[in-house]
Design a protein around this motif. Sequence first.
Motif, PDB file in Angstrom:
ATOM      1  N   GLY A  47      45.903  36.113  54.022  1.00 53.52           N
ATOM      2  CA  GLY A  47      46.788  36.393  55.329  1.00 53.52           C
ATOM      3  C   GLY A  47      45.725  35.631  56.094  1.00 53.52           C
ATOM      4  N   VAL A  63      45.996  36.315  47.356  1.00 53.88           N
ATOM      5  CA  VAL A  63      46.947  36.677  48.202  1.00 53.88           C
ATOM      6  C   VAL A  63      46.472  36.669  49.503  1.00 53.88           C
ATOM      7  CG1 VAL A  63      48.600  38.561  49.106  1.00 53.88           C
ATOM      8  CG2 VAL A  63      47.851  38.401  46.603  1.00 53.88           C
ATOM      9  N   ARG A  74      38.198  52.703  48.314  1.00 53.23           N
ATOM     10  CA  ARG A  74      37.692  53.193  49.665  1.00 53.23           C
ATOM     11  C   ARG A  74      37.596  54.708  49.575  1.00 53.23           C
ATOM     12  NH1 ARG A  74      41.065  49.835  53.982  1.00 53.23           N
ATOM     13  NH2 ARG A  74      40.575  48.147  52.660  1.00 53.23           N
ATOM     14  N   ALA A 109      50.000  37.153  52.354  1.00 52.90           N
ATOM     15  CA  ALA A 109      49.985  38.694  52.906  1.00 52.90           C
ATOM     16  C   ALA A 109      50.199  38.553  54.425  1.00 52.90           C
ATOM     17  CB  ALA A 109      48.353  39.035  52.985  1.00 52.90           C
ATOM     18  N   TYR A 114      43.991  53.440  47.534  1.00 58.75           N
ATOM     19  CA  TYR A 114      42.868  53.630  47.635  1.00 58.75           C
ATOM     20  C   TYR A 114      42.217  54.229  46.964  1.00 58.75           C
ATOM     21  CZ  TYR A 114      44.171  51.893  52.600  1.00 58.75           C
ATOM     22  OH  TYR A 114      44.760  51.056  53.589  1.00 58.75           O
ATOM     23  N   LYS A 168      45.940  43.150  43.032  1.00 60.95           N
ATOM     24  CA  LYS A 168      45.351  42.165  44.154  1.00 60.95           C
ATOM     25  C   LYS A 168      44.337  43.276  44.525  1.00 60.95           C
ATOM     26  CE  LYS A 168      46.783  41.378  48.997  1.00 60.95           C
ATOM     27  NZ  LYS A 168      45.795  41.875  49.795  1.00 60.95           N
ATOM     28  N   SER A 199      42.023  39.281  47.053  1.00 65.49           N
ATOM     29  CA  SER A 199      42.614  39.569  48.366  1.00 65.49           C
ATOM     30  C   SER A 199      41.862  38.823  49.400  1.00 65.49           C
ATOM     31  CB  SER A 199      42.480  41.020  48.547  1.00 65.49           C
ATOM     32  OG  SER A 199      43.132  41.342  49.816  1.00 65.49           O
ATOM     33  N   GLY A 200      42.567  38.218  50.442  1.00 64.05           N
ATOM     34  CA  GLY A 200      41.801  37.047  51.033  1.00 64.05           C
ATOM     35  C   GLY A 200      40.536  37.581  51.788  1.00 64.05           C
ATOM     36  N   GLY A 201      40.837  38.580  52.588  1.00 62.35           N
ATOM     37  CA  GLY A 201      39.756  39.242  53.473  1.00 62.35           C
ATOM     38  C   GLY A 201      39.661  38.735  54.846  1.00 62.35           C
ATOM     39  N   ASP A 227      51.408  41.715  56.450  1.00 61.49           N
ATOM     40  CA  ASP A 227      51.917  43.070  56.808  1.00 61.49           C
ATOM     41  C   ASP A 227      50.798  43.633  58.074  1.00 61.49           C
ATOM     42  OD1 ASP A 227      49.529  42.967  55.147  1.00 61.49           O
ATOM     43  OD2 ASP A 227      50.043  44.935  54.094  1.00 61.49           O
ATOM     44  N   HIS A 228      49.998  42.464  58.437  1.00 63.69           N
ATOM     45  CA  HIS A 228      48.932  42.699  59.545  1.00 63.69           C
ATOM     46  C   HIS A 228      49.549  43.280  60.816  1.00 63.69           C
ATOM     47  CE1 HIS A 228      47.584  39.907  56.554  1.00 63.69           C
ATOM     48  NE2 HIS A 228      46.227  40.247  56.539  1.00 63.69           N
ATOM     49  N   TYR A 266      42.500  48.946  46.089  1.00 59.70           N
ATOM     50  CA  TYR A 266      41.460  49.118  47.151  1.00 59.70           C
ATOM     51  C   TYR A 266      40.577  50.153  47.067  1.00 59.70           C
ATOM     52  CZ  TYR A 266      43.802  44.905  49.801  1.00 59.70           C
ATOM     53  OH  TYR A 266      44.318  43.922  50.111  1.00 59.70           O
TER      54      TYR A 266
HETATM   55  P1  FBP Z   1      43.971  39.365  54.342  1.00 57.39           P
HETATM   56  O1  FBP Z   1      44.167  38.049  53.439  1.00 57.39           O
HETATM   57  O2  FBP Z   1      44.144  38.925  55.853  1.00 57.39           O
HETATM   58  O3  FBP Z   1      42.704  40.212  53.867  1.00 57.39           O
HETATM   59  O4  FBP Z   1      45.068  40.274  53.879  1.00 57.39           O
HETATM   60  C1  FBP Z   1      45.018  41.248  52.674  1.00 57.39           C
HETATM   61  C2  FBP Z   1      45.343  42.400  53.265  1.00 57.39           C
HETATM   62  O5  FBP Z   1      45.318  43.456  52.140  1.00 57.39           O
HETATM   63  C3  FBP Z   1      46.664  42.653  54.046  1.00 57.39           C
HETATM   64  O6  FBP Z   1      47.828  42.787  53.057  1.00 57.39           O
HETATM   65  C4  FBP Z   1      46.337  43.852  54.971  1.00 57.39           C
HETATM   66  O7  FBP Z   1      47.141  43.894  56.135  1.00 57.39           O
HETATM   67  C5  FBP Z   1      45.050  43.722  55.162  1.00 57.39           C
HETATM   68  O8  FBP Z   1      44.346  42.961  54.054  1.00 57.39           O
HETATM   69  C6  FBP Z   1      44.448  45.261  54.995  1.00 57.39           C
HETATM   70  O9  FBP Z   1      42.874  44.905  55.529  1.00 57.39           O
HETATM   71  P2  FBP Z   1      41.996  46.028  55.372  1.00 57.39           P
HETATM   72  O10 FBP Z   1      42.490  47.468  55.122  1.00 57.39           O
HETATM   73  O11 FBP Z   1      40.700  45.492  54.988  1.00 57.39           O
HETATM   74  O12 FBP Z   1      41.717  46.298  57.221  1.00 57.39           O
END
Ligand code: FBP
Length: 273
Positions: A238, A236, A155, A26, A121, A184, A209-211, A28-29, A153
Motif C-alpha cells: 500500500g 501486498v 502483536r 493494499a 493479531y 500476508k 506486507s509492504g509496511g 484499506d488505509h 500479524y
Molecule cells: P502497507 O503496504 O501500507 O503496509 O499496507 C499493508 C497493511 O496491512 C494494510 O492493509 C493496512 O491498512 C496497514 O498495513 C495496517 O498497518 P498497521 O496495522 O501496521 O498500522
Amino acid sequence: MDSFSSVGKKVRLSRILRRGRAVAFAFDHGVEHGPGDFPPQSIDPKGLLEEVISAGVDAVMMLPGMARLTHDVWAGRTGLIVKLTSKSNMRPDDGKLLQSTFGYVDDAVALSADAVAATVYWGSPYEDAMLERWFAIRSMADSYGLPCMQLAYPRGPTIKDRYSLEIVRYGARAASESGADIIKTYYTGSRETFRDVVKAAGGVPVMMSGGPRRAALLDFLHDVRSVLDAGGSGVVVGRNVFQHPSPGKAMKAVLAVVHENAEPEEAEELAGR
Ligand code: FBP
C-alpha cells in the motif's frame, strides 16, 4: 474427483497468483490509518486505483464499501480481494489489538470477489475473538470456493519485536494451521530469515506486507527481491506505492521485480521514467 468448491478456489487463486506470484494493492488505509495516510496525488480513490490498475496490478484488496464505490474502475480489469475485518486508529489503545467485522462473505460474493481477507493479531488479548471471526469467514468462504487470505500479524503484550524471525514465522505457521490459502505477513529484514518464514508456512503461499514507506523506492524493491529469492510469492503493498510521488510508476517497478525478475535498479528506472 475435486469438489466444486475446491475447483472454484483453484480457479480464483489462479486469477490472483500468476505462475505462483502476485502483486496486490493494499487499499484499506482510509479506515486503518485515516485519510491522512494519502498524499494529495492519492486522495481520490478512483484516480489512485486507475493508476495502479493501469500499471498492471494483479489484485486490489479493499473493504466492501470501497469496492462498491469504485467498481467502475476495477471491474473486469484486476482481481478483487475483499477484506472483511478492520479497525480505526481512533480507538483507545486497548482496542487496537482487535479488528471488527466490516462485511460478510455474502457481500464479497455479491461484489464478485476472487478472494476474501481477514486479519488475525496472533498474541493479542483478543486472539480468541479474532479467531472466532476468522473461522466464521473461512468456513463460509470455503463453501463458496473463495480463497481466504490471512493477514497474520503477531502483536500483543508478550511480543517484544513483531518483525523478529521467531515471531513472524510463528504467525505464518499459525496462519497455515488455521487454514489460510494465502498468508500476508511482515518482512523479517533479510532473505535468509524470510526463507525460514516460508518454510514454516509449509507450502501455503506467503506474501510480504509492504509496511511503512521506505526512505527510497529502491530499498523497497530490494526487500521485494529478497522475499522472492526466499521463496515468497510476492507482495501486498500500500504505502510504498500510494505515498510515492507517482504511484503508477512505483507499481510498475514492483511488478517488474515480481513478474519479470527485473533487478531492483533496473526496475527503479521504470519508476523514474
Ligand atoms: P502497507 O503496504 O501500507 O503496509 O499496507 C499493508 C497493511 O496491512 C494494510 O492493509 C493496512 O491498512 C496497514 O498495513 C495496517 O498497518 P498497521 O496495522 O501496521 O498500522
